[in-house]
Design an enzyme around this catalytic site. Structure first.
Site, PDB file in Angstrom:
ATOM      1  CB  CYS A  60      -3.017 -12.230  -9.282  1.00  0.00           C
ATOM      2  SG  CYS A  60      -3.704 -13.426 -10.254  1.00  0.00           S
ATOM      3  CB  CYS A  63      -7.970 -11.709 -10.929  1.00  0.00           C
ATOM      4  SG  CYS A  63      -7.217 -11.891  -9.356  1.00  0.00           S
ATOM      5  CB  CYS A 109      -4.634 -15.649  -7.103  1.00  0.00           C
ATOM      6  SG  CYS A 109      -5.708 -14.180  -7.099  1.00  0.00           S
ATOM      7  CB  CYS A 112      -8.347 -15.621 -10.445  1.00  0.00           C
ATOM      8  SG  CYS A 112      -6.359 -15.400 -10.579  1.00  0.00           S
ATOM      9  CB  CYS A 132       9.376 -20.088  -4.058  1.00  0.00           C
ATOM     10  SG  CYS A 132      10.778 -19.878  -5.241  1.00  0.00           S
TER      11      CYS A 132
END
Length: 164
Positions: A60, A63, A109, A112, A132
Site C-alpha cells: 500500500c 501505509c 487496504c 489504512c 485490478c
C-alpha cells in the site's frame, strides 16, 4: 487500549490514529491522494507498475502494508496491474461499490482503508479473480529490500517470518 488486529502473516492491521493518518496523508502527491483517499482511478496504460516484471512485493502506497506478491501478477490487457490473489486475504478489504451505475467490488487496504482498485470474477486459476489495482496506490519492493514501514510497526520482521 484495544488489542491490535494481527493478520495471519503477523502484520498489525490496526488503523492509524489521527496523528499517524495526518502524517501519512501529508506525504501523498495530489494524484496519489485523489486515488487513495477519494477513490479515484488513474488512466489505463499509464501506471508506472503496469509493466513491472521484477520479483518482490506490492505494498500500500499510504501505509506500507504488503498487499500482493509479484508471482500473482498477470497481464490482463485492462491497462492496470492485475493480480489473482492478495498476499494475505486479511490485508485487502472488499467493499460493495455502486458508483457510476455499476455494481462492483472495491478493494481497500485493510490497515489504512485507502482505495486500491476493484476485484472481478474473471481472473485466471487458481482463484478465478482479477484484482485490478491502480499503480499509484502501490509501492513496489524488490525481494531482499526492506518494506516501507511508515507506521513503525515492525513490518520487515513480520515479512521475514512470512512464507514466500
Amino acid at each position: 487500549m484495544s488489542t491490535p488486529a494481527i493478520s495471519p502473516l503477523g502484520f498489525d492491521l490496526s488503523a492509524p490514529d489521527a496523528a499517524e493518518r495526518k502524517r501519512l496523508e501529508a506525504d501523498l502527491t495530489r494524484e496519489e491522494a485523489e486515488v487513495l483517499l477519494h477513490h479515484g482511478t488513474e488512466a489505463p496504460f499509464c501506471g508506472g507498475l503496469l509493466d513491472n516484471k521484477e520479483n518482490g512485493v506490492y505494498c500500500c502506497r499510504e501505509c506500507g502494508l504488503p498487499l500482493f506478491r509479484a508471482h500473482t501478477k498477470f497481464e490482463s490487457g485492462t491497462g492496470w496491474p492485475s493480480f489473482f490473489a492478495p498476499i494475505d486475504e486479511s490485508h485487502v478489504v472488499a467493499v460493495r461499490d455502486v458508483s457510476y451505475g455499476m455494481v462492483r467490488i472495491e478493494t481497500r487496504c485493510a490497515r489504512c482503508d485507502s482505495h486500491q482498485g476493484h476485484v472481478f470474477p474473471d481472473g485466471p486459476k487458481p482463484s478465478g479473480l482479477r484484482y485490478c489495482i491502480n499503480s499509484i496506490s502501490l509501492s513496489f519492493v524488490m525481494d531482499g529490500a526492506a518494506l516501507p514501514d511508515p507506521l513503525e510497526r515492525g513490518d520487515n520482521e513480520a515479512m521475514a517470518r512470512a512464507p514466500a
